[in-house]
Structure formats: C-alpha cells, structure tokens
Design an enzyme around this catalytic site. Structure first.
Site, PDB file in Angstrom:
ATOM      1  N   HIS A  20       0.839  -1.210   0.000  1.00 63.25           N
ATOM      2  CA  HIS A  20       0.000   0.000   0.000  1.00 63.25           C
ATOM      3  C   HIS A  20       0.870   1.256   0.000  1.00 63.25           C
ATOM      4  O   HIS A  20       0.509   2.269  -0.596  1.00 63.25           O
ATOM      5  CB  HIS A  20      -0.924   0.009   1.223  1.00 63.25           C
ATOM      6  CG  HIS A  20      -1.937  -1.096   1.197  1.00 63.25           C
ATOM      7  ND1 HIS A  20      -3.282  -0.876   1.002  1.00 63.25           N
ATOM      8  CD2 HIS A  20      -1.795  -2.435   1.303  1.00 63.25           C
ATOM      9  CE1 HIS A  20      -3.924  -2.042   1.007  1.00 63.25           C
ATOM     10  NE2 HIS A  20      -3.046  -2.989   1.197  1.00 63.25           N
ATOM     11  N   ASP A 112      -5.758   5.910   2.246  1.00 65.22           N
ATOM     12  CA  ASP A 112      -5.912   4.510   1.855  1.00 65.22           C
ATOM     13  C   ASP A 112      -7.317   4.064   2.239  1.00 65.22           C
ATOM     14  O   ASP A 112      -7.792   4.356   3.344  1.00 65.22           O
ATOM     15  CB  ASP A 112      -4.865   3.652   2.586  1.00 65.22           C
ATOM     16  CG  ASP A 112      -4.877   2.206   2.108  1.00 65.22           C
ATOM     17  OD1 ASP A 112      -3.939   1.818   1.397  1.00 65.22           O
ATOM     18  OD2 ASP A 112      -5.847   1.467   2.449  1.00 65.22           O
TER      19      ASP A 112
END
Ligand code: UDP
Length: 443
Positions: A20, A112
């Site tokens: 990520h 995110d």
C-alpha cells in the site's frame, strides 16, 4: 515539472504495508510533479523512511499508543480495524497542526481505503477527502457485497458467483487470519464513501472496464482509474534492502529462461511447502530466482530450519535472495515467468513487463487477481490445492517450455503494450489522472 500554481498541499495517509505504501508514494510523486506540495502522514508501523528522492515532501507521524507487536500479531485486517479506532484523535491533532503551519492551505486528504479514520478527521476541519484504492476495481466490488455471501462462502466454494463471472465463491477476498465478522466490519467501512468526493484507483480501464463501470454506477462519485502507478511515476519505496546481486546472476542467464518466484511482503510458507516447491523447481529443470524473505518460513528466521537438501538443490539451478528489486527483475530479459502470490502490485508489475504468471494466491484479493489472470487476461495459470512437487514441476514446465506458456507470453506482451498506451498522453489512465488533477485544483 508543471507550472507551480499556488502549490496546494495534499495530505496522504498510507496504511502500513509495503503493498500500500508503494502505490501511495508513486501517487505522491505523480501529484508532486503536477505542482502539489505533499505531506505524508504515517503511523510508526512499517515506517517508510524517506530518502533523498522525497526531500521536497513533509513526513509526519500520527501519534498512537498501540504496541509494536500488533503489526506481527494481529495480521492486516485486525491491525487496520485497530488503527481506525486508535488513530482518529492523533490524526486530528496532526491536521490541526498542519493547518496552523501551512496557513489553511490544505486542499485535500487522500487516504488509503482501509484507513477511513482519516475521512472522519478531515471532515471535522471541512477538508475534502479522497479514497485511494490500491487494489483492483473487481476486489473493491467484491468487498462491497462481501456480507451478502457469508453463508455461501462455506457451502458453495466452487460455484460461480452470480454477476461476478468468472469469480467463484472461493475466490472472494476472505482471510485466514481474521474472523469473518472482522473482515465484514472492515470491508463495510472501507467501501463506505462517506463524505469522500471521489475515488482514485490503481488500475486501468484496459484491465477491468466492466468492474470499473459497476463501481462508478454504485458509488455515484467520480472514480478515477489512474494506474498502473508504477508506470506513471517511479518512487523508491522498499521497506527492505534490495539485493541487486540477483541482477548480475540474471545477466548470465539466457532470454526467458528463468522463473522468478516471489510471494510479496506478507505471505508465509510452511517448511514442507518450501521443500515441495524447491523439489518441483529442480524437477522442472528450469533456472529459478527465488525471494525468501526473512521470517517468511514459519518457525525459521530465514533458511536455517530447512533440511540440508535444500541448499544442495538450489546450488544447481537456483539463486536465493532475501528481497529483490522486483520491478527490475521482471523487466530483465532473462525472466520468462513469475511464480507469484498475486498481490495487486506484483500483478500490475508483471503485466507491465509482459511476463506471464503462475498464480498461487494465499489470501484476500490475491485470489481475485489469480482468477482474473487465468480466466480474463489469460496470461496466468493457477495452482490450486496443496503445494506438491509434481504440481510445481508441471506448472513451471507448462509456462516455461510448453506452447501454452508461449501463447500466454504473447498475450502478456500485447497487454503490456495496452497498459503502456493507457499511461501515455491521450491514454485512459493518463486522461483520468489529468481529470483528477483538474478536480484537485478546483478545491
Ligand atoms: N517486492 C519487492 N521485492 C521483493 C518482493 C516484493 O520490491 O523481493 C515489492 C513488489 O515489487 C511489490 C510489493 O513488494 O511492489 C508487494 O506488493 P503486492 O501487492 O504484490 O503484495 P503484498 O506484499 O501486499 O502481499
């Protein structure tokens, strides 16, 4: 660099995981090149230490008091849930300080998708927010209906999920490390757009046009597919030290003769699986480059708990590293195939270099990606069931020396060209990024 305009500031909030952090930092680079100032707000977990390449960026740490051991003990799902509960107050403090420091010049918080606490904090300061999805559009859609199928997951494993062709219930992104209730809680929150003004997603319409269409319909806010981001902006983001000696080893090998084995930053193998794998690789008679991360074999620091036989087999045809410069490896002409756990970044990196894959997914969205590789893009073959040497040998030979592999390699090259076109001027991902940047400028 584009015109500097008033250098509006964007605050980016990555979740602490290699898969990520990398796309978030690639996004940061791309947006910085478009004239934005960047602040990256991280937790102490998997802390990405900024290097020279990021000297123009501001890095801040969100205060929280979770034990360090949570990273290893909880697994990704439970850690994400805990971060969402624990980081809201700390992130609010961070935003308050940033507003003082930068004279209210913060345009937007880009978070995110799994760290929705960032949206709640941004809302309290009336700062717009944007969701960044670092997985595929199809995986996003699966998460959005996950709780509808809880009974089917156990009973109908091999059946196709209506409206999700070619996914079977077994391909849905569950996790062995968290109870279904926790997975459902995280997914329900992650797909909830709340007050987010748009969603950016690290994919390309040439890979998933129908999933993107469905996502756009269901979310009713703009969805910008702007990936693969590693082809848009380069950002050195490795949390582990890359062993570049494998490139010298690859330089000595023939074109398309090496199978690269890499299982990402989180997957774990049992000792017997490692032995089955190495025996199968040896039996396939192909050269192999294998990344074995320290701690990735259960019960072993690195290789020390493996039987001696392991090193004898590797000596002949293999090369082992603790962590590789993966994108460089996949771009190397000697690499003819990728045995992968099918994390979304690994998938995109392999597609971006036209390397066909053998998929052995472990968990989560890896199963969705593996199914797409096999049945939609048709450039991968999935190995299902227990890992045994016979299956390894068969899959590697099919990919590396049989006609089936050659056909996949040709398809992979065609797809690579499509992806390259999509990120070039006039391409779909390029246009999406432009639209997103124009939208940011209006904030
Ligand atoms: N990676 C790397 N070197 C390695 C193994 C992995 O640089 O030896 C990188 C890989 O290029 C990718 C990321 O780690 O960008 C892994 O992300 P992915 O989504 O594929 O899997 P995850 O680690 O999240 O399971």
């Amino acid at each position: 660099m584009e015109e500097k305009l008033a250098r509006k500031r964007l605050v980016l909030v990555p979740i602490p995981a290699q898969g990520h952090i990398s796309p978030m930092m690639q996004l940061a680079k791309a947006l910085h090149l478009k004239g934005f100032s960047i602040t990256v707000a991280q937790t102490k977990f998997s802390y990405f230490s900024p290097q020279d390449d990021f000297s123009d960026f501001q890095f801040i740490t969100i205060p929280e008091s979770l034990p360090e051991s949570d990273l290893e003990n909880l697994g990704q799902i439970l850690l994400a849930l805990k971060l969402n509960k624990e980081c809201h107050v700390g992130f609010k403090e961070c935003l308050g300080q940033l507003l003082l420091q930068h004279g209210n010049d913060i345009s937007c918080v880009i978070y995110d998708e799994f760290l929705y606490f960032a949206e709640a904090a941004a809302k309290e300061f009336n700062i717009p927010s944007v969701i960044f999805s670092t997985t595929s559009a199809t995986a996003f859609l699966c998460r959005s209906v996950f709780d509808k199928f809880l009974n089917e997951f156990k009973e109908k494993q091999d059946e196709l999920v209506p409206e999700f062709h070619p996914l079977r219930y077994r391909d849905f992104p569950d996790s062995r490390r968290a109870p279904l209730e926790s997975i459902t809680e995280l997914y329900r929150n992650a797909v909830d757009k709340r007050t987010a003004s748009s969603v950016i997603i690290n994919t390309s319409s040439c890979l998933e046009s129908s999933s993107l269409f469905c996502l756009q319909e269901s979310l009713e806010i703009p969805v910008y597919p702007i990936g693969p981001l590693h082809m848009v902006a380069s950002a050195p983001t490795s949390l582990l030290e890359e062993d570049t000696s494998c490139i010298e080893w690859l330089n000595k090998q023939k074109q398309n003769s090496v199978i690269f084995v890499g299982l990402g930053s989180l997957a774990l193998m049992e000792i017997n699986e490692v032995m089955e794998m190495v025996s199968g690789l040896a039996a396939s008679n192909q050269n192999f480059l294998w990344v074995i991360r320290p701690g990735s074999i259960r019960g072993s620091g690195w290789l020390e708990s493996l039987p001696e036989e392991f090193s004898d087999i590797v000596l002949d045809k293999g090369y082992i590293v603790k962590w590789a410069p993966q994108k460089e490896v996949l771009a190397h002409p000697a690499v003819g195939g990728f045995w992968s756990h099918c994390g979304w970044n690994s998938t995109l990196e392999s597609l971006g270099e036209g390397v066909p894959m053998i998929s052995k997914p472990f968990t989560g969205d890896q199963k969705v990606n593996a199914r797409y590789l096999e049945c939609v893009w048709k450039i991968g073959m999935q190995v299902e069931g227990d890992l045994d040497r016979g299956a390894v040998e068969k899959a590697v030979r099919r990919l590396m020396v049989c006609e089936q592999g050659e056909v996949m390699r040709m398809r992979a090259v065609t797809l690579k060209e499509k992806l390259r076109r999509s990120v070039r001027s006039g391409g779909s991902s390029h246009n999406s990024l432009e639209e997103f940047v124009n939208f940011l400028r209006t904030l």
